[in-house]
Write a protein that holds these residues in place. Structure first.
Motif, PDB file in Angstrom:
ATOM      1  N   THR A 174       0.857  -1.187   0.000  1.00  0.00           N
ATOM      2  CA  THR A 174       0.000   0.000   0.000  1.00  0.00           C
ATOM      3  C   THR A 174       0.891   1.233   0.000  1.00  0.00           C
ATOM      4  N   PRO A 175       0.359   2.403  -0.340  1.00  0.00           N
ATOM      5  CA  PRO A 175       1.190   3.615  -0.311  1.00  0.00           C
ATOM      6  C   PRO A 175       1.865   3.847   1.037  1.00  0.00           C
ATOM      7  N   ALA A 176       1.158   3.578   2.123  1.00  0.00           N
ATOM      8  CA  ALA A 176       1.736   3.802   3.450  1.00  0.00           C
ATOM      9  C   ALA A 176       2.861   2.819   3.755  1.00  0.00           C
ATOM     10  N   LEU A 177       2.842   1.655   3.098  1.00  0.00           N
ATOM     11  CA  LEU A 177       3.864   0.634   3.340  1.00  0.00           C
ATOM     12  C   LEU A 177       4.924   0.610   2.241  1.00  0.00           C
ATOM     13  N   SER A 178       4.986   1.645   1.427  1.00  0.00           N
ATOM     14  CA  SER A 178       5.938   1.673   0.321  1.00  0.00           C
ATOM     15  C   SER A 178       7.365   1.478   0.832  1.00  0.00           C
ATOM     16  N   GLY A 179       8.033   0.459   0.296  1.00  0.00           N
ATOM     17  CA  GLY A 179       9.398   0.139   0.706  1.00  0.00           C
ATOM     18  C   GLY A 179       9.493  -0.955   1.746  1.00  0.00           C
ATOM     19  N   VAL A 180       8.347  -1.484   2.211  1.00  0.00           N
ATOM     20  CA  VAL A 180       8.380  -2.468   3.297  1.00  0.00           C
ATOM     21  C   VAL A 180       9.005  -3.792   2.848  1.00  0.00           C
ATOM     22  N   SER A 181       8.807  -4.204   1.593  1.00  0.00           N
ATOM     23  CA  SER A 181       9.404  -5.458   1.122  1.00  0.00           C
ATOM     24  C   SER A 181      10.922  -5.384   1.161  1.00  0.00           C
ATOM     25  N   HIS A 182      11.458  -4.255   0.710  1.00  0.00           N
ATOM     26  CA  HIS A 182      12.908  -4.063   0.713  1.00  0.00           C
ATOM     27  C   HIS A 182      13.435  -3.927   2.140  1.00  0.00           C
ATOM     28  N   PHE A 183      12.690  -3.238   2.996  1.00  0.00           N
ATOM     29  CA  PHE A 183      13.051  -3.101   4.408  1.00  0.00           C
ATOM     30  C   PHE A 183      13.114  -4.494   5.045  1.00  0.00           C
ATOM     31  N   LEU A 184      12.106  -5.305   4.774  1.00  0.00           N
ATOM     32  CA  LEU A 184      12.057  -6.655   5.332  1.00  0.00           C
ATOM     33  C   LEU A 184      13.220  -7.500   4.829  1.00  0.00           C
ATOM     34  N   GLU A 185      13.549  -7.360   3.553  1.00  0.00           N
ATOM     35  CA  GLU A 185      14.699  -8.097   3.013  1.00  0.00           C
ATOM     36  C   GLU A 185      15.953  -7.835   3.835  1.00  0.00           C
ATOM     37  N   HIS A 186      16.180  -6.573   4.191  1.00  0.00           N
ATOM     38  CA  HIS A 186      17.330  -6.227   5.033  1.00  0.00           C
ATOM     39  C   HIS A 186      17.221  -6.873   6.411  1.00  0.00           C
ATOM     40  N   LEU A 187      16.036  -6.786   6.991  1.00  0.00           N
ATOM     41  CA  LEU A 187      15.865  -7.203   8.390  1.00  0.00           C
ATOM     42  C   LEU A 187      16.002  -8.709   8.593  1.00  0.00           C
ATOM     43  N   LEU A 188      15.658  -9.507   7.594  1.00  0.00           N
ATOM     44  CA  LEU A 188      15.720 -10.948   7.788  1.00  0.00           C
ATOM     45  C   LEU A 188      17.153 -11.440   8.008  1.00  0.00           C
ATOM     46  N   GLU A 215      21.016   4.197   1.795  1.00  0.00           N
ATOM     47  CA  GLU A 215      20.926   3.572   0.477  1.00  0.00           C
ATOM     48  C   GLU A 215      20.109   4.440  -0.476  1.00  0.00           C
ATOM     49  N   ILE A 216      19.011   5.001   0.026  1.00  0.00           N
ATOM     50  CA  ILE A 216      18.193   5.905  -0.800  1.00  0.00           C
ATOM     51  C   ILE A 216      18.994   7.140  -1.188  1.00  0.00           C
ATOM     52  N   ALA A 217      19.750   7.687  -0.222  1.00  0.00           N
ATOM     53  CA  ALA A 217      20.567   8.871  -0.508  1.00  0.00           C
ATOM     54  C   ALA A 217      21.637   8.553  -1.551  1.00  0.00           C
ATOM     55  N   MET A 218      22.239   7.376  -1.437  1.00  0.00           N
ATOM     56  CA  MET A 218      23.252   6.965  -2.413  1.00  0.00           C
ATOM     57  C   MET A 218      22.637   6.847  -3.809  1.00  0.00           C
ATOM     58  N   GLN A 264       9.050   3.583  -6.181  1.00  0.00           N
ATOM     59  CA  GLN A 264      10.392   3.041  -6.025  1.00  0.00           C
ATOM     60  C   GLN A 264      10.362   1.799  -5.136  1.00  0.00           C
ATOM     61  N   ILE A 265      11.162   0.806  -5.478  1.00  0.00           N
ATOM     62  CA  ILE A 265      11.248  -0.412  -4.684  1.00  0.00           C
ATOM     63  C   ILE A 265      11.717  -0.096  -3.268  1.00  0.00           C
ATOM     64  N   SER A 266      12.617   0.842  -3.137  1.00  0.00           N
ATOM     65  CA  SER A 266      13.193   1.176  -1.824  1.00  0.00           C
ATOM     66  C   SER A 266      12.254   1.986  -0.954  1.00  0.00           C
ATOM     67  N   GLY A 267      11.151   2.495  -1.524  1.00  0.00           N
ATOM     68  CA  GLY A 267      10.324   3.437  -0.788  1.00  0.00           C
ATOM     69  C   GLY A 267      10.949   4.824  -0.827  1.00  0.00           C
ATOM     70  N   THR A 268      10.403   5.724  -0.064  1.00  0.00           N
ATOM     71  CA  THR A 268      10.923   7.088   0.006  1.00  0.00           C
ATOM     72  C   THR A 268      11.413   7.383   1.415  1.00  0.00           C
ATOM     73  N   VAL A 269      12.092   8.500   1.561  1.00  0.00           N
ATOM     74  CA  VAL A 269      12.548   8.904   2.896  1.00  0.00           C
ATOM     75  C   VAL A 269      11.360   9.003   3.845  1.00  0.00           C
ATOM     76  N   ALA A 270      10.248   9.525   3.360  1.00  0.00           N
ATOM     77  CA  ALA A 270       9.073   9.705   4.216  1.00  0.00           C
ATOM     78  C   ALA A 270       8.482   8.366   4.643  1.00  0.00           C
ATOM     79  N   THR A 271       8.314   7.426   3.687  1.00  0.00           N
ATOM     80  CA  THR A 271       7.684   6.155   4.053  1.00  0.00           C
ATOM     81  C   THR A 271       8.602   5.297   4.916  1.00  0.00           C
ATOM     82  N   ILE A 272       9.892   5.280   4.612  1.00  0.00           N
ATOM     83  CA  ILE A 272      10.826   4.485   5.411  1.00  0.00           C
ATOM     84  C   ILE A 272      10.942   5.055   6.823  1.00  0.00           C
ATOM     85  N   SER A 273      10.919   6.361   6.939  1.00  0.00           N
ATOM     86  CA  SER A 273      11.008   6.992   8.266  1.00  0.00           C
ATOM     87  C   SER A 273       9.777   6.693   9.109  1.00  0.00           C
TER      88      SER A 273
END
Length: 440
Positions: free
Chosen positions: A55-69, A143-146, A172-181
């Motif tokens: 969902t828009p509010a969860l944008s980037g969660v798949s990539h975030f989860l990939e890191h966390l596992l 990573e987003i900044a890079m 974006q697959i990574s999400g945005t600064v706003a959604t990741i924050s």
């Protein structure tokens, strides 16, 4: 009968090995390709969940989860995960795409049981602590900044968003600064528990292996995490008939102080399983797939206007993209754009030569065969084939379908594809309103 696994032999490819497929009672699919001549094995867990499932509010969660596992399970810390694999000279990693996520390891054949245990452990039994969420949040923001510091990469995201807008494919697959924050540990854990289930997963393994032993080890690993109890059937593949809303005629310019300007000109393409996908591949090679391609010759070799110029296609289950990228001096953008548009229009109206089609097909065949020279690429072929396609084509079958592409077919595809309304994305030091009318 309820606990019986169903196994079948899919192929005995003379250019590879024997491919077998087992479906466990919990819906988990396990595919292996036995290649006795190899001394390595690649093991991957493919999850049919990607950024388009957010969902828009969860944008980037798949990539975030990939890191966390990779941050730790009930049995292993993050250091344990990396140290155990590296102690045997192996490697492990993961990546997130728009329609899937993959976790994999590559090891010596003797160490396959360890790779199975570690990768299955991190996929099925991650603890996702609050502290790890906060630590990895900082990593992803970096990573987003890079990525934002690489305009040659960023312009592709700008182009995709121009075409698909607010649709999940446009984000974006990574999400945005706003959604990741804003993402919380509870949201990420909820996504993990809901979406990561055996029936959404495919285990793919290639190398020197024994299929029955792989199935036994994977089944034990999933049982250990409590994932083997509930009967289920494999999740269906994504719909090929859904309609993804797309826009055309978009001109998006991001003002940024860069030495080079970066542009992508393109349009909607064909979905992953389109009947003409091999013809599209040949056409793409003719247009901008190599140093002999039309755009490379026209823009770089003959005029010296750009160092990097190429065409590309992106395919999804129900949508696709075609585009041309170029990086050039800001003052050369209009000339590069004019040459590109003229060349695309010429190919749309006149087609390409028989010699060009043969060269484009040769590049396709070479990419297929040379791309299967290691166990990692063969593992990926199995995972993607099961997760994304209705069939797992043998190498010989792929080469046969490429050989069947005709110049008339390529010309028909070129006329259909390159006559579509184009959109333009540009990153560089340009004023607002730059390139207005560039697509007229």
């Amino acid at each position: 009968m309820a606990n019986r696994a169903l196994t079948q032999t899919l192929s005995d490819d003379p250019m590879g090995g024997t491919v077998r497929r087992t479906v466990l009672p919990n819906g988990l699919r396990i595919l292996t390709e036995s290649i006795p001549s190899m001394r390595s094995v690649s093991f991957g867990v493919w999850v049919g969940i990607g950024s388009r499932d957010e969902t828009p509010a969860l944008s980037g969660v798949s990539h975030f989860l990939e890191h966390l596992l990779f941050k730790g399970t009930k049995r292993r810390s993050a250091l344990d995960i990396s140290a155990e694999i590296e102690a045997v000279g192996g490697e492990t990693n993961a990546f997130t795409a728009k329609e899937y996520t993959c976790y994999y390891a590559r090891v010596l054949d003797a160490d396959l049981p360890l790779a199975i245990d570690i990768v299955c452990d991190l996929v099925t039994d991650s603890v996702l602590t609050e502290a790890d969420v906060e630590t990895e949040r900082g990593v992803i923001l970096e990573e987003i900044a890079m990525h934002d510091d690489e305009p040659g990469d960023e312009v592709h995201d700008v182009f995709t968003e121009a075409i698909y807008g607010n649709h999940p494919l446009g984000r974006q697959i990574s999400g945005t600064v706003a959604t990741i924050s804003a993402l919380t540990r509870k949201q990420i854990d909820g996504f993990y528990r809901r979406r990561y289930r055996p029936e959404t997963m495919v285990v793919a393994v290639a190398g020197n292996l024994d299929h029955a032993k792989v199935v036994k080890a994977v089944r034990a690993a999933f049982d250990r995490a409590g994932w083997g109890d509930s009967p289920a059937v494999p999740a269906p593949r994504r719909s090929r008939t859904s309609r993804v809303p797309a826009r055309s005629g978009q001109i998006v310019v991001h003002n940024k102080d860069t030495e080079q300007a970066h542009l992508v000109l393109g349009c909607t393409g064909f979905p992953r399983q389109h009947d003409d996908r091999f013809a599209v591949g040949a056409l793409n090679n003719v247009l901008g797939g190599g140093m002999s391609s039309r755009l490379f010759q026209q823009i770089r070799e003959q005029r010296g206007l750009a160092y990097s110029v190429y065409s590309f296609t992106s395919q999804y289950s129900d949508a696709g993209l075609f585009g041309v990228y170029a990086g050039c001096a800001p003052g050369k953008v209009e000339e590069v754009l004019a040459i590109t548009r003229d060349e695309l229009a010429r190919v749309a109206s006149e087609g390409v030569t028989d010699a060009e089609v043969e060269r484009g097909k040769g590049m396709l065949k070479g990419a297929v065969v040379l791309g299967l020279e290691d166990t990692g690429s063969r593992m990926s072929r199995l995972g993607k084939g099961e997760l994304l396609y209705d069939e797992l084509l043998s190498v010989d079958e792929i080469l046969r379908r490429v050989d069947e592409v005709t110049p008339d077919q390529v010309q028909r595809v070129a006329k259909e594809l390159l006559s579509r309304p184009m959109s333009l994305a540009v990153i560089g030091d340009f004023e607002d309103g730059a390139f207005t009318g560039a697509l007229d």
